[in-house]
Design a protein around this motif. Structure first.
Motif, PDB file in Angstrom:
ATOM      1  N   THR A  91       0.800  -1.261  -0.071  1.00  0.00           N
ATOM      2  CA  THR A  91       0.028  -0.041   0.128  1.00  0.00           C
ATOM      3  C   THR A  91       0.923   1.285  -0.037  1.00  0.00           C
ATOM      4  OG1 THR A  91      -2.078  -1.121   1.143  1.00  0.00           O
ATOM      5  CG2 THR A  91      -1.837   1.409   1.375  1.00  0.00           C
ATOM      6  N   PRO A  92       1.746   1.511   0.631  1.00  0.00           N
ATOM      7  CA  PRO A  92       2.635   2.581   0.758  1.00  0.00           C
ATOM      8  C   PRO A  92       3.424   2.928  -0.777  1.00  0.00           C
ATOM      9  CG  PRO A  92       2.914   1.616   2.902  1.00  0.00           C
ATOM     10  CD  PRO A  92       2.307   0.568   2.187  1.00  0.00           C
ATOM     11  N   SER A  93       4.063   2.150  -1.074  1.00  0.00           N
ATOM     12  CA  SER A  93       4.526   2.265  -2.351  1.00  0.00           C
ATOM     13  C   SER A  93       3.551   2.510  -3.389  1.00  0.00           C
ATOM     14  CB  SER A  93       5.509   1.035  -2.738  1.00  0.00           C
ATOM     15  OG  SER A  93       6.567   0.891  -1.857  1.00  0.00           O
ATOM     16  N   ASN A  94       2.591   1.726  -3.574  1.00  0.00           N
ATOM     17  CA  ASN A  94       1.503   2.166  -4.340  1.00  0.00           C
ATOM     18  C   ASN A  94       0.669   3.380  -4.524  1.00  0.00           C
ATOM     19  OD1 ASN A  94       0.250  -0.468  -6.299  1.00  0.00           O
ATOM     20  ND2 ASN A  94       1.840  -0.942  -4.948  1.00  0.00           N
ATOM     21  N   ASN A  95       0.449   3.752  -3.183  1.00  0.00           N
ATOM     22  CA  ASN A  95      -0.247   5.132  -2.970  1.00  0.00           C
ATOM     23  C   ASN A  95       0.326   6.282  -3.376  1.00  0.00           C
ATOM     24  OD1 ASN A  95      -2.373   3.987  -2.204  1.00  0.00           O
ATOM     25  ND2 ASN A  95      -2.259   4.446   0.098  1.00  0.00           N
ATOM     26  N   PHE A 280       7.537   9.862   6.730  1.00  0.00           N
ATOM     27  CA  PHE A 280       6.263  10.121   6.951  1.00  0.00           C
ATOM     28  C   PHE A 280       5.348  10.023   5.879  1.00  0.00           C
ATOM     29  CE2 PHE A 280       7.901  14.067   5.814  1.00  0.00           C
ATOM     30  CZ  PHE A 280       6.831  14.953   5.088  1.00  0.00           C
ATOM     31  N   HIS A 281       5.770  10.769   4.780  1.00  0.00           N
ATOM     32  CA  HIS A 281       4.945  10.705   3.576  1.00  0.00           C
ATOM     33  C   HIS A 281       4.301   9.578   2.901  1.00  0.00           C
ATOM     34  CE1 HIS A 281       9.028   9.537   2.298  1.00  0.00           C
ATOM     35  NE2 HIS A 281       8.360   9.551   0.756  1.00  0.00           N
ATOM     36  N   LEU A 282       5.103   8.390   2.975  1.00  0.00           N
ATOM     37  CA  LEU A 282       4.417   7.193   2.713  1.00  0.00           C
ATOM     38  C   LEU A 282       2.993   6.734   3.593  1.00  0.00           C
ATOM     39  CD1 LEU A 282       7.788   5.098   2.073  1.00  0.00           C
ATOM     40  CD2 LEU A 282       6.441   6.294   0.505  1.00  0.00           C
ATOM     41  N   PHE A 283       3.085   7.251   4.602  1.00  0.00           N
ATOM     42  CA  PHE A 283       2.042   6.505   5.697  1.00  0.00           C
ATOM     43  C   PHE A 283       0.907   7.870   5.708  1.00  0.00           C
ATOM     44  CE2 PHE A 283       5.972   4.791   6.713  1.00  0.00           C
ATOM     45  CZ  PHE A 283       5.471   3.336   6.509  1.00  0.00           C
ATOM     46  N   ASN A 284       1.085   8.977   5.447  1.00  0.00           N
ATOM     47  CA  ASN A 284       0.220  10.219   5.482  1.00  0.00           C
ATOM     48  C   ASN A 284       0.339  10.805   4.379  1.00  0.00           C
ATOM     49  OD1 ASN A 284      -1.789  11.708   6.282  1.00  0.00           O
ATOM     50  ND2 ASN A 284      -0.603  12.506   7.965  1.00  0.00           N
ATOM     51  N   ASN A 286      -1.258  12.308   2.013  1.00  0.00           N
ATOM     52  CA  ASN A 286      -2.463  13.366   1.726  1.00  0.00           C
ATOM     53  C   ASN A 286      -2.528  14.587   2.737  1.00  0.00           C
ATOM     54  OD1 ASN A 286      -3.303  12.402  -0.659  1.00  0.00           O
ATOM     55  ND2 ASN A 286      -4.642  10.947   0.554  1.00  0.00           N
ATOM     56  N   SER A 287      -1.426  14.563   3.836  1.00  0.00           N
ATOM     57  CA  SER A 287      -1.398  15.370   4.797  1.00  0.00           C
ATOM     58  C   SER A 287      -0.626  16.911   3.895  1.00  0.00           C
ATOM     59  CB  SER A 287      -0.320  15.086   5.704  1.00  0.00           C
ATOM     60  OG  SER A 287       1.127  14.809   5.215  1.00  0.00           O
ATOM     61  N   GLU A 288      -0.793  17.983   4.641  1.00  0.00           N
ATOM     62  CA  GLU A 288      -0.170  19.256   3.993  1.00  0.00           C
ATOM     63  C   GLU A 288       1.261  19.105   3.918  1.00  0.00           C
ATOM     64  OE1 GLU A 288       0.415  24.178   5.013  1.00  0.00           O
ATOM     65  OE2 GLU A 288      -0.831  22.563   6.672  1.00  0.00           O
ATOM     66  N   LYS A 289       1.996  18.466   4.833  1.00  0.00           N
ATOM     67  CA  LYS A 289       3.368  18.164   4.592  1.00  0.00           C
ATOM     68  C   LYS A 289       4.013  17.219   3.456  1.00  0.00           C
ATOM     69  CE  LYS A 289       4.563  20.460   9.058  1.00  0.00           C
ATOM     70  NZ  LYS A 289       5.127  20.328  10.427  1.00  0.00           N
ATOM     71  N   GLY A 290       2.966  16.226   3.597  1.00  0.00           N
ATOM     72  CA  GLY A 290       3.063  15.222   2.527  1.00  0.00           C
ATOM     73  C   GLY A 290       3.086  15.655   1.157  1.00  0.00           C
ATOM     74  N   MET A 291       2.000  16.406   1.052  1.00  0.00           N
ATOM     75  CA  MET A 291       1.750  17.035  -0.310  1.00  0.00           C
ATOM     76  C   MET A 291       2.943  18.220  -0.892  1.00  0.00           C
ATOM     77  SD  MET A 291      -2.471  17.243  -0.765  1.00  0.00           S
ATOM     78  CE  MET A 291      -2.691  18.316   0.925  1.00  0.00           C
ATOM     79  N   ALA A 292       3.312  18.748   0.278  1.00  0.00           N
ATOM     80  CA  ALA A 292       4.420  19.776  -0.122  1.00  0.00           C
ATOM     81  C   ALA A 292       5.608  18.965  -0.467  1.00  0.00           C
ATOM     82  CB  ALA A 292       4.740  20.436   1.004  1.00  0.00           C
ATOM     83  N   LEU A 293       5.855  17.750   0.131  1.00  0.00           N
ATOM     84  CA  LEU A 293       6.989  16.960  -0.371  1.00  0.00           C
ATOM     85  C   LEU A 293       6.885  16.496  -1.647  1.00  0.00           C
ATOM     86  CD1 LEU A 293       9.016  14.417   1.991  1.00  0.00           C
ATOM     87  CD2 LEU A 293       8.244  13.700  -0.481  1.00  0.00           C
ATOM     88  N   MET A 294       5.762  16.192  -1.852  1.00  0.00           N
ATOM     89  CA  MET A 294       5.491  15.622  -3.174  1.00  0.00           C
ATOM     90  C   MET A 294       5.384  16.850  -4.295  1.00  0.00           C
ATOM     91  SD  MET A 294       4.533  12.826  -5.037  1.00  0.00           S
ATOM     92  CE  MET A 294       3.435  11.774  -3.847  1.00  0.00           C
ATOM     93  N   LYS A 295       5.313  17.768  -4.029  1.00  0.00           N
ATOM     94  CA  LYS A 295       5.355  19.013  -5.041  1.00  0.00           C
ATOM     95  C   LYS A 295       6.851  19.316  -5.257  1.00  0.00           C
ATOM     96  CE  LYS A 295       4.015  23.629  -6.146  1.00  0.00           C
ATOM     97  NZ  LYS A 295       5.355  24.294  -6.539  1.00  0.00           N
ATOM     98  N   LYS A 296       7.626  19.136  -4.293  1.00  0.00           N
ATOM     99  CA  LYS A 296       8.927  19.396  -4.268  1.00  0.00           C
ATOM    100  C   LYS A 296       9.483  18.378  -5.399  1.00  0.00           C
ATOM    101  CE  LYS A 296      12.970  21.445  -3.381  1.00  0.00           C
ATOM    102  NZ  LYS A 296      13.148  22.983  -3.661  1.00  0.00           N
ATOM    103  N   MET A 297       9.197  17.079  -5.486  1.00  0.00           N
ATOM    104  CA  MET A 297       9.495  16.233  -6.065  1.00  0.00           C
ATOM    105  C   MET A 297       9.114  16.370  -7.737  1.00  0.00           C
ATOM    106  SD  MET A 297       8.865  12.555  -4.043  1.00  0.00           S
ATOM    107  CE  MET A 297       9.701  12.104  -2.721  1.00  0.00           C
ATOM    108  N   VAL A 298       7.893  16.802  -7.870  1.00  0.00           N
ATOM    109  CA  VAL A 298       7.425  16.995  -8.981  1.00  0.00           C
ATOM    110  C   VAL A 298       8.081  18.093  -9.620  1.00  0.00           C
ATOM    111  CG1 VAL A 298       5.449  17.834 -10.252  1.00  0.00           C
ATOM    112  CG2 VAL A 298       4.970  16.309  -8.719  1.00  0.00           C
ATOM    113  N   ASP A 299       8.387  19.333  -8.816  1.00  0.00           N
ATOM    114  CA  ASP A 299       9.134  20.405  -9.427  1.00  0.00           C
ATOM    115  C   ASP A 299      10.577  20.070  -9.827  1.00  0.00           C
ATOM    116  OD1 ASP A 299       6.996  22.032  -8.869  1.00  0.00           O
ATOM    117  OD2 ASP A 299       7.645  22.820  -6.944  1.00  0.00           O
TER     118      ASP A 299
END
Length: 304
Positions: A91-95, A280-284, A286-299
């Protein structure tokens, strides 16, 4: 049965323990998410065996595409879990990967390397390199996997991993720089909450799963600062992620600093998440900080 056969000889919580009769018991068993279409993200997944000899598989993630087919950058992912737990199919890897793939329009390939302690290191590294080489065979559109032949731009490859997977991603970047990856170009590496070792204290778990290692900071796989090949990293840029409450936080910062002063010609950047712990981002996600980390990856992936 001899009761002594159930005597624990090695215990490395929260990863695994080993009994006298050789039985391995993991503290956490990865769940399994079937491949297929994800209606939430539109991402399609597929599992492919890349080596009949070893049984190593990968899970491919491809985004929903509107309009004519186009070539997409490729992310090769190495999951964490102390080299001994975890999976591309959990689940963590897939999400995480479905979310990233849907946001950045990238093909992701997560490698199911064989786990320790049944498979001692360097098997995880070798499986990961074999998986990366398998990806590279599609550079001319003549590889065994149709998705990669049609959609993959192997002139834009990124490596990513978290924890032990970040250690593997780093090693793959070193091999790409020293050995070469025919037909492919590794642009960048996302090194998330990396597992390395600092100091003379032996990491007994790593030493157990890698008997050829000292388990301490004179091993280049555990301490990049002593690796003479560090300056030969085979990518143009690296983004290192750390988390304030992660016990590995200072190790990640040290890796960032070592890479910056190694003589490597690329660009290294550090991104810290405050108030959060390890992966933390693998388990949460959709949290604000998880989404911020994801945006940094995308950028990082999309920037020129």
């Amino acid at each position: 049965m001899d009761s002594s056969s159930k005597e624990i000889t090695h215990d490395f919580p929260p990863l695994f323990k080993v009994y006298k009769d050789g039985t391995v018991e993991r503290y956490m068993i990865a769940d399994y998410i079937p491949s297929g279409h994800d209606p939430t993200t539109g991402v399609q997944t597929k599992d492919v065996v890349v080596s009949a000899e070893t049984g190593v598989k990968v899970r491919l993630f491809i985004p929903k595409l509107d309009g004519p087919s186009k070539k997409l950058p490729v992310l090769v992912h190495f999951h964490g879990g102390g080299f001994s737990i975890g999976s591309p199919f959990d689940t963590p890897s897939n999400n995480f990967l479905k979310c990233l793939v849907s946001q950045v329009e990238i093909i992701a390939i997560s490698i199911d390397y064989r786990l320790a302690p049944e498979n001692l290191l360097p098997i995880a590294y070798d499986d990961s390199w074999a998986g990366l080489q398998w990806v590279a065979t599609h550079s001319l559109g003549l590889g065994p996997e149709p998705w990669l032949n049609e959609y993959a731009d192997l002139g834009r490859v990124f490596l990513a991993g978290e924890s032990a997977g970040a250690n593997i991603a780093h090693q793959m970047a070193i091999r790409a720089g020293t050995t070469g990856l025919v037909g492919s170009k590794v642009i960048g590496a996302l090194i998330v909450h990396p597992f390395f070792v600092v100091g003379k204290e032996v990491d007994e778990m790593y030493k157990y799963i890698c008997p050829t290692s000292s388990g301490c900071d004179d091993d280049p796989k555990l301490n990049p600062e002593v690796d003479p090949n560090l300056k030969s990293m085979g990518c143009d840029k690296v983004l290192v992620f750390v988390a304030e409450k992660d016990r590995l936080r200072n190790i990640g910062v040290g890796y960032y600093e070592s890479l910056g002063k190694s003589g490597w010609a690329g660009k290294v950047e550090l991104y810290e998440t405050l108030g959060e712990g390890h992966c933390f981002h693998l388990f949460n996600p959709n949290s604000e900080k998880g989404m911020a980390l994801m945006k940094k990856m995308v950028d990082f992936i999309t920037e020129d």
